[in-house]
Each structure stands twice: as structure tokens, then as C-alpha cells.
Motif scaffolding. Structure first.
Motif, PDB file in Angstrom:
ATOM      1  N   UNK A 163       0.884  -1.165   0.000  1.00  0.00           N
ATOM      2  CA  UNK A 163       0.000   0.000   0.000  1.00  0.00           C
ATOM      3  C   UNK A 163       0.922   1.214   0.000  1.00  0.00           C
ATOM      4  N   UNK A 164       0.977   1.895  -1.097  1.00  0.00           N
ATOM      5  CA  UNK A 164       1.980   2.933  -1.293  1.00  0.00           C
ATOM      6  C   UNK A 164       1.562   4.296  -0.745  1.00  0.00           C
ATOM      7  N   UNK A 165       0.331   4.391  -0.276  1.00  0.00           N
ATOM      8  CA  UNK A 165      -0.164   5.684   0.237  1.00  0.00           C
ATOM      9  C   UNK A 165      -0.305   5.590   1.749  1.00  0.00           C
ATOM     10  N   UNK A 166       0.626   6.108   2.511  1.00  0.00           N
ATOM     11  CA  UNK A 166       0.506   6.028   3.982  1.00  0.00           C
ATOM     12  C   UNK A 166      -0.707   6.808   4.485  1.00  0.00           C
ATOM     13  N   UNK A 167      -1.052   7.893   3.776  1.00  0.00           N
ATOM     14  CA  UNK A 167      -2.144   8.736   4.236  1.00  0.00           C
ATOM     15  C   UNK A 167      -2.848   9.369   3.041  1.00  0.00           C
ATOM     16  N   UNK A 168      -4.187   9.452   3.172  1.00  0.00           N
ATOM     17  CA  UNK A 168      -4.989  10.100   2.140  1.00  0.00           C
ATOM     18  C   UNK A 168      -6.019  10.988   2.825  1.00  0.00           C
ATOM     19  N   UNK A 211      -1.758 -12.048   4.312  1.00  0.00           N
ATOM     20  CA  UNK A 211      -0.610 -11.167   4.223  1.00  0.00           C
ATOM     21  C   UNK A 211      -1.175  -9.760   4.076  1.00  0.00           C
ATOM     22  N   UNK A 212      -0.781  -8.899   5.011  1.00  0.00           N
ATOM     23  CA  UNK A 212      -1.341  -7.549   5.047  1.00  0.00           C
ATOM     24  C   UNK A 212      -0.385  -6.531   4.448  1.00  0.00           C
ATOM     25  N   UNK A 213      -0.965  -5.485   3.879  1.00  0.00           N
ATOM     26  CA  UNK A 213      -0.192  -4.304   3.554  1.00  0.00           C
ATOM     27  C   UNK A 213       0.036  -3.479   4.812  1.00  0.00           C
ATOM     28  N   UNK A 214       0.773  -2.384   4.658  1.00  0.00           N
ATOM     29  CA  UNK A 214       1.117  -1.555   5.811  1.00  0.00           C
ATOM     30  C   UNK A 214       0.035  -0.546   6.169  1.00  0.00           C
ATOM     31  N   UNK A 215      -1.009  -0.459   5.366  1.00  0.00           N
ATOM     32  CA  UNK A 215      -2.138   0.380   5.707  1.00  0.00           C
ATOM     33  C   UNK A 215      -2.098   1.761   5.102  1.00  0.00           C
ATOM     34  N   UNK A 216      -3.279   2.337   4.924  1.00  0.00           N
ATOM     35  CA  UNK A 216      -3.451   3.720   4.486  1.00  0.00           C
ATOM     36  C   UNK A 216      -4.383   4.401   5.465  1.00  0.00           C
ATOM     37  N   UNK A 217      -3.930   5.503   6.013  1.00  0.00           N
ATOM     38  CA  UNK A 217      -4.793   6.259   6.937  1.00  0.00           C
ATOM     39  C   UNK A 217      -5.628   7.228   6.121  1.00  0.00           C
ATOM     40  N   UNK A 218      -6.946   7.089   6.236  1.00  0.00           N
ATOM     41  CA  UNK A 218      -7.853   7.970   5.502  1.00  0.00           C
ATOM     42  C   UNK A 218      -8.433   9.016   6.438  1.00  0.00           C
ATOM     43  N   UNK A 219      -8.266  10.263   6.059  1.00  0.00           N
ATOM     44  CA  UNK A 219      -8.874  11.375   6.783  1.00  0.00           C
ATOM     45  C   UNK A 219     -10.027  11.915   5.958  1.00  0.00           C
ATOM     46  N   UNK A 220     -11.137  12.182   6.620  1.00  0.00           N
ATOM     47  CA  UNK A 220     -12.303  12.741   5.937  1.00  0.00           C
ATOM     48  C   UNK A 220     -12.528  14.148   6.479  1.00  0.00           C
ATOM     49  N   UNK A 221     -12.504  15.099   5.582  1.00  0.00           N
ATOM     50  CA  UNK A 221     -12.593  16.508   5.960  1.00  0.00           C
ATOM     51  C   UNK A 221     -14.020  17.017   5.825  1.00  0.00           C
ATOM     52  N   UNK A 222     -14.495  17.650   6.892  1.00  0.00           N
ATOM     53  CA  UNK A 222     -15.874  18.164   6.879  1.00  0.00           C
ATOM     54  C   UNK A 222     -15.999  19.431   6.048  1.00  0.00           C
ATOM     55  N   UNK A 279       3.991   1.272  10.481  1.00  0.00           N
ATOM     56  CA  UNK A 279       4.874   1.049   9.344  1.00  0.00           C
ATOM     57  C   UNK A 279       5.012  -0.394   8.913  1.00  0.00           C
ATOM     58  N   UNK A 280       4.412  -1.306   9.694  1.00  0.00           N
ATOM     59  CA  UNK A 280       4.505  -2.729   9.354  1.00  0.00           C
ATOM     60  C   UNK A 280       3.160  -3.386   9.099  1.00  0.00           C
ATOM     61  N   UNK A 281       2.104  -2.702   9.357  1.00  0.00           N
ATOM     62  CA  UNK A 281       0.810  -3.338   9.218  1.00  0.00           C
ATOM     63  C   UNK A 281       0.658  -4.435  10.267  1.00  0.00           C
ATOM     64  N   UNK A 282      -0.003  -5.509   9.892  1.00  0.00           N
ATOM     65  CA  UNK A 282      -0.163  -6.651  10.786  1.00  0.00           C
ATOM     66  C   UNK A 282       0.762  -7.765  10.335  1.00  0.00           C
ATOM     67  N   UNK A 283       1.506  -8.296  11.286  1.00  0.00           N
ATOM     68  CA  UNK A 283       2.420  -9.387  10.971  1.00  0.00           C
ATOM     69  C   UNK A 283       2.031 -10.617  11.779  1.00  0.00           C
ATOM     70  N   UNK A 284       2.044 -11.742  11.119  1.00  0.00           N
ATOM     71  CA  UNK A 284       1.595 -12.982  11.729  1.00  0.00           C
ATOM     72  C   UNK A 284       2.670 -13.534  12.660  1.00  0.00           C
ATOM     73  N   UNK A 285       2.265 -13.856  13.887  1.00  0.00           N
ATOM     74  CA  UNK A 285       3.197 -14.403  14.868  1.00  0.00           C
ATOM     75  C   UNK A 285       3.122 -15.930  14.852  1.00  0.00           C
TER      76      UNK A 285
END
Lengths: 116, 115
Positions: free
Chosen positions: A6-11, A105-116, B40-46
Motif C-alpha cells: 500500500x503505497x499511500x501512507x495517508x490520504x 498477508x497484510x499491507x502496511x495500511x493507508x490512513x484515511x482522513x475525511x474533511x468536513x 509502518x509494518x501493518x499486521x504481521x503474523x506471529x
């Protein structure tokens, strides 16, 4: 081994607008499952949408839809008519079918902010 | 109510101490999982478990021990806690019907701080 990026840490998105979160993955398998999970500040992991790789039709759940491009190994999440309650971390996840282990297998996540 | 429950929700302990995080599910799901979530790592399986008495290592198993004597319980133990194990820990469960797209269901997480 499979990887999810997930290449977008924040949106950020304006309320009522549409936003797309990107997810790419790497695999040599032909059959697998893909998921998007939402994690609000409460820390719960909530399933948003799921997609089977063998289905060409993009999954849709109300305001949430995906753009699944198997050849490009891309699985983006589109949120329409964004609401304040959509603000959260969003995780993309891959699950192999062949391995039979049901591991994600998870990505590192994207934090989504919603602006009012 | 049916579901997956983690306890405690918050825990503070000191380095070198043993700590056990509990996970209980009422669905009779075959598969259970432990993840850690770090920025920065998301969820990692233990570790994960396919059934009672069957467990296997995930991506980051060092320093952790699991057991699964009963289908519904899957405790995670840090035998000698270290600061690097400060994290949020999630337990999850899943059915195992082959060919069926079963999602994982997650507990609410345990925030563990090691001083």
C-alpha cells in the motif's frame, strides 16, 4: 513469497467526495482472495469487502467498490460519498488458496482522513 | 454473544516478565491466528493454529509461545518480555471450508506496553 504493498501512507478526502486507495500485490498463484479491512480509532478490524481472484466482476458493498486488475496485480478500493465515519486505517490483505493455511498477508495500511 | 474475545485490553509489564494474552472464540472456527500491529509494518503474523494441538510459526515468532489445547482458546505467551514486543496484538479466527472465501474475524486487540 507473496507481498502486499500500500503505497499511500495517508490520504484525505472531502466529505461526500470519492476517494480511491491503492493496493498492489505480488504472487505467482492464479487463485487467491483479496480483502479490504477498516480499522477505526476503536481498533476493531472490520471487513469492508472481499474479492475472489477467479471472478472478473468487481466486488461492491454499498458505497465501497473495488477495481480488481488481475494482470496488473492491483486491487484498489473506491469509497463513494465519503462520510466522517469512514475515517480510519484501511488494510489490504491477500490470502492464498493453494497453501490451505488461511493465512493473510497484510499491507502496511493507508490512513484515511475525511474533511468536513 | 458469539464472537472472539481478547483479554486484557491493555497491559503494562516490565522487561523480563512473562505475560500471557488470552483469546477465546465461540464460533468453533478451526483456524486461529495471532498478529502484532506496529506502525509502518501493518499486521504481521506471529503464530497460527489449524486445529486443537496443531500450531505453526508465522512471520515473527521469536520470543512467543502459543498453545491450543481447546478449539476455542488460543493464548499467546511472551516468556521473557522485551521492549521490542511493545505492540498491539490481535487474535483472529477463520473457518476452514476449502474453496470458500472465508474472511478472518478479529478480536478488539490488546495494547501491550513493556517498560
Amino acid at each position: 513469497a507473496q507481498t502486499v504493498t500500500q503505497s499511500q501512507p495517508e490520504m484525505s478526502v472531502q466529505e461526500a467526495e470519492t476517494v480511491t486507495l491503492s493496493c498492489t500485490y505480488d504472487t505467482s498463484e492464479s487463485d487467491y482472495y483479496l480483502f479490504w479491512y477498516k480499522q477505526p480509532p476503536s481498533r476493531q478490524m472490520i471487513l469492508v469487502i472481499r474479492q475472489e481472484a477467479y471472478k472478473q466482476q468487481n466486488a461492491t458493498e454499498n458505497r465501497f467498490s473495488v477495481n480488481f486488475q488481475k494482470a496488473a496485480k492491483s486491487f484498489s478500493l473506491k469509497i463513494s460519498d465519503s462520510q466522517l465515519g469512514d475515517a480510519a486505517m484501511y488494510f489490504c490483505a491477500y490470502r492464498s488458496v493453494a497453501s490451505g493455511t488461511y493465512k493473510y498477508i497484510f499491507g502496511t495500511g493507508t490512513r484515511l482522513k475525511v474533511l468536513a | 454473544d458469539a464472537g472472539i474475545t481478547q483479554s486484557p485490553r491493555y497491559k503494562i509489564t516490565e522487561t523480563g516478565r512473562q505475560v500471557t494474552l488470552m483469546c477465546h472464540q465461540t464460533w468453533s472456527h478451526s483456524y486461529m491466528f495471532w498478529y502484532r500491529q506496529d506502525l509502518g509494518h501493518g499486521l504481521r503474523l506471529i503464530y497460527y493454529s489449524a486445529a486443537a494441538d496443531i500450531t505453526d510459526k508465522g512471520e515473527v515468532p521469536d520470543g512467543y509461545v502459543v498453545s491450543r489445547s481447546k478449539t476455542e482458546n488460543f493464548p499467546l505467551t511472551l516468556e521473557s518480555a522485551t521492549r521490542s514486543q511493545t505492540s498491539v496484538y490481535f487474535c483472529a479466527s477463520s473457518e476452514s471450508r476449502q474453496g470458500y472465501n472465508q474472511p478472518q474475524h478479529f478480536g478488539d486487540g490488546t495494547r501491550l506496553s513493556i517498560l
